[in-house]
Design an enzyme around this catalytic site. Structure first.
Site, PDB file in Angstrom:
ATOM      1  N   ASP A   1      20.905 -24.169 137.331  1.00 22.49           N
ATOM      2  CA  ASP A   1      22.086 -24.933 137.713  1.00 22.49           C
ATOM      3  C   ASP A   1      22.418 -25.986 136.664  1.00 22.49           C
ATOM      4  O   ASP A   1      21.675 -26.203 135.709  1.00 22.49           O
ATOM      5  CB  ASP A   1      21.847 -25.610 139.067  1.00 22.49           C
ATOM      6  CG  ASP A   1      21.534 -24.612 140.163  1.00 22.49           C
ATOM      7  OD1 ASP A   1      22.204 -23.568 140.210  1.00 22.49           O
ATOM      8  OD2 ASP A   1      20.609 -24.872 140.953  1.00 22.49           O
TER       9      ASP A   1
ATOM     10  N   TYR B   1       8.279 -22.796 137.907  1.00 21.46           N
ATOM     11  CA  TYR B   1       9.094 -24.001 137.787  1.00 21.46           C
ATOM     12  C   TYR B   1       8.196 -25.235 137.771  1.00 21.46           C
ATOM     13  O   TYR B   1       7.140 -25.257 138.417  1.00 21.46           O
ATOM     14  CB  TYR B   1      10.070 -24.119 138.954  1.00 21.46           C
ATOM     15  CG  TYR B   1      11.262 -23.194 138.887  1.00 21.46           C
ATOM     16  CD1 TYR B   1      12.444 -23.599 138.267  1.00 21.46           C
ATOM     17  CD2 TYR B   1      11.215 -21.918 139.442  1.00 21.46           C
ATOM     18  CE1 TYR B   1      13.544 -22.756 138.213  1.00 21.46           C
ATOM     19  CE2 TYR B   1      12.314 -21.072 139.386  1.00 21.46           C
ATOM     20  CZ  TYR B   1      13.470 -21.499 138.767  1.00 21.46           C
ATOM     21  OH  TYR B   1      14.558 -20.662 138.704  1.00 21.46           O
TER      22      TYR B   1
END
Length: 588
Positions: free
Chosen positions: A139, A263
């Site tokens: 994003d 992540y």
């Protein structure tokens, strides 16, 4: 000024003679001067050759190959990874920058829907004909240190001739084993779009045959185009190609072949500036006293462990009705809150013995500079998540809940409650964590049939054989494109140091202000009965939210089924259509 001649009394013969003289004078004035005779020992300047007309680039002359690229980017200045056609964004996307670099270096030959190659002047982003695939779609503001794409690119491998004299592409050739090949001539590759790029002479395991028995030696790694250097020359400094894989499987897809995505979400401890004295003490839901600004790391770890395994994460994501997803089950292999060792990161590589400054500073047994005292500056932690796949904004929703647990606003059991969709079928309306500290750390592609989560792709990293440039103009001190002048480490050091100076100056100002004025931290207890809660969400400052409302008591979203059905009705989608259902299955 001379008086003008009066020709009225001249005879015809005189006028003709006058005109003839004037014409002769005019010819002498406009005639080029003859070259001066060369004196002995003098050298005449070499006349410039006329510039050659620009030749259009002909993709049909070149071989192509499917490769994978691993690259990193700092996402603060970008509108996310993915480019959206006909949707102008306030900031560029990473995908747009990658596209422009690949086009500028003429490494890809995208086609129109009719099959024609796009013209060089066409700047519209289209991956048609490039066999392009991407692993993650980060994003806006999110970074990546191990993003992967698969793509078909131009190759330096000569096109072979078959028995009929027709050219065949490299991937149509048959490969047999060989021991050595002769030295390849070096050429200049300073121009990113230059076709001829020098390769170092090296051993090869491949010999290409064209089907007629003739052989041509070509090392598909060491003699290949220096993809890393070509792209890094034209990419913005915040985007760097790290490695390329020369031999991904034929059915390789960066999206579907990836079996694990990792992540890391970075945060400091304390998360924000603590409040001194008794006014800075808050009580957690479990009755503990916590100084505001500090996080209960152990409680966060307890909550993170509850995420491991396969669960329905509909309460930890944002629903995208356009995809009509109905299955929200995902598997998380690893979830933890880990402290970043200040001796090894960030920029811990400078402590390696081979990079020792040599000025007498002692080194510890691990090669890092030893210290007689433990650092009291804010520590650095990460929320680390490894999973097979993640839903939209899933990581940021998970981190937001863990921060609430760390601040004592929620119990670790909130994770179990949100994972129980029979108990909580609809998602409470809570804010997700900030985007900037999130990093797509790595993407893992295990070998086919492997039971481990180790990467099975044979990556060629910058500086490795086949990951460096061998141009005759390459800097001899560039340490194969990794260290030194023109190396990727120099590029990234410049980016890091510029931002490090901002950190040092801002931190120094904080210390100056903290030392000024009163020398004690003791403050009288506030008489305010109700105090506004400050919630940390990973951003630069906490949010004031008034009296805190527990997550499970917040207003609820509509159910996934209602959200999907309303969107389908508005768009006129037929959920019974087989093609449409197949597309949904692929998205999931």
């Amino acid at each position: 000024m001379s008086k003008p001649t009066d020709y009225s009394a001249w005879s015809n013969a005189d006028l003709i003679k006058r005109v003839t003289d004037l014409e002769r004078q005019l010819k002498r004035r406009i005639a080029p001067e003859p070259p001066a005779p060369k004196s002995p020992g003098s050298s005449a300047a070499t006349p410039k050759k006329p510039s050659k007309p620009h030749k259009p680039f002909d993709p049909s002359r070149y071989s192509t190959r499917l490769i994978a690229l691993k690259f990193a980017y700092l996402g603060r200045g970008y509108n996310g990874y993915e480019h959206h056609a006909n949707n102008v964004t306030p900031l560029p996307t990473i995908e747009e920058e990658l596209w422009k670099a690949l086009r500028k270096t003429r490494l890809i030959f995208p086609t129109e829907k009719e099959g024609n190659v796009l013209s060089e002047g066409d700047e519209s982003v289209s991956w048609e004909g490039c066999e392009y695939s991407k692993c993650g779609r980060t994003d806006r503001g999110v970074s990546a240190f191990g993003q992967v794409v698969g793509i078909r690119v131009r190759s330096d491998r000569p096109k072979m001739k078959n028995g009929d004299g027709a050219s065949i592409d490299m991937e149509d050739a048959h490969v047999v084993s060989a021991n050595d090949f002769t030295e390849a001539p070096q050429a200049d590759a300073s121009d990113p779009s230059d076709v001829a790029t020098a390769r170092e002479a090296a051993r090869s395991e491949d010999v290409v045959t064209d089907g007629s028995g003739s052989e041509a030696a070509f090392d598909p790694i060491r003699q290949e185009l220096p993809y890393i250097q070509l792209l890094n020359r034209v990419l913005p400094p915040e985007i760097r190609i790290l490695a390329w894989c020369p031999n991904p499987p034929r059915n390789f897809s960066a999206r579907f072949s990836c079996k694990e995505r990792r992540y890391k979400y970075f945060f400091t401890q304390p998360a924000f500036a603590p409040v001194p004295g008794v006014n800075g003490i808050v009580r957690s839901v479990d009755g503990k006293e916590i100084r505001e600004g500090w996080l209960d790391i152990e409680a966060m770890r307890e909550a993170a462990k509850k995420l491991q395994g396969q669960h329905d994460f509909r309460n930890f994501c944002k629903v995208d009705p356009a995809k009509q997803i109905t299955n929200f089950e995902r598997r998380i292999f690893h979830a933890d809150v880990e402290e970043v060792d200040p001796r090894t990161a960030p920029v811990g590589f400078v402590g390696h013995p081979e990079l020792h400054c040599g000025l007498g500073f002692p080194l510890a047994s691990n090669g890092m500079h030893s210290s007689s005292h433990e650092a009291q500056t804010p520590r650095l932690y990460t929320v680390t998540l490894h999973g097979s796949a993640f839903l939209w904004h899933q990581v940021r929703h998970i981190v937001a809940i863990l921060f609430l647990v760390g601040q004592g606003l929620e119990s670790p059991s909130i994770v179990s409650d949100l994972l129980d969709v029979s108990k909580n079928p609809t998602k409470p309306k809570y804010e997700m964590a900030s985007d900037i500290p999130l990093v797509l750390w790595d993407c893992v592609f295990p070998a086919e049939g492997s039971d481990t989560q180790e990467d099975g792709l044979a990556w060629v990293y910058v500086g490795d054989g086949g990951g460096r440039e061998n141009s005759t103009k390459a800097d001899a001190d560039s340490a194969y494109g990794k260290y030194g002048k023109g190396g990727i480490i120099d590029d990234l050091w410049e980016v890091w140091r510029r931002r490090k100076m901002d950190e040092i100056l801002a931190g120094g100002l904080l210390d100056v202000v903290a030392r000024q004025g009163r020398k004690t931290f003791s403050e009288p207890r506030s008489t305010t009965k109700t105090r506004s809660a400050r919630v940390f969400d990973g951003g630069d400052a906490p949010r004031s939210v008034g009296p805190y409302v527990p997550v499970l008591k917040k207003q609820r979203m509509e159910s996934v089924e209602v959200i999907n059905a309303r969107y389908a009705q508005r768009k006129g989608l037929d959920l019974r259509d087989a093609d449409f259902r197949a597309q949904i299955d692929v998205e999931e």
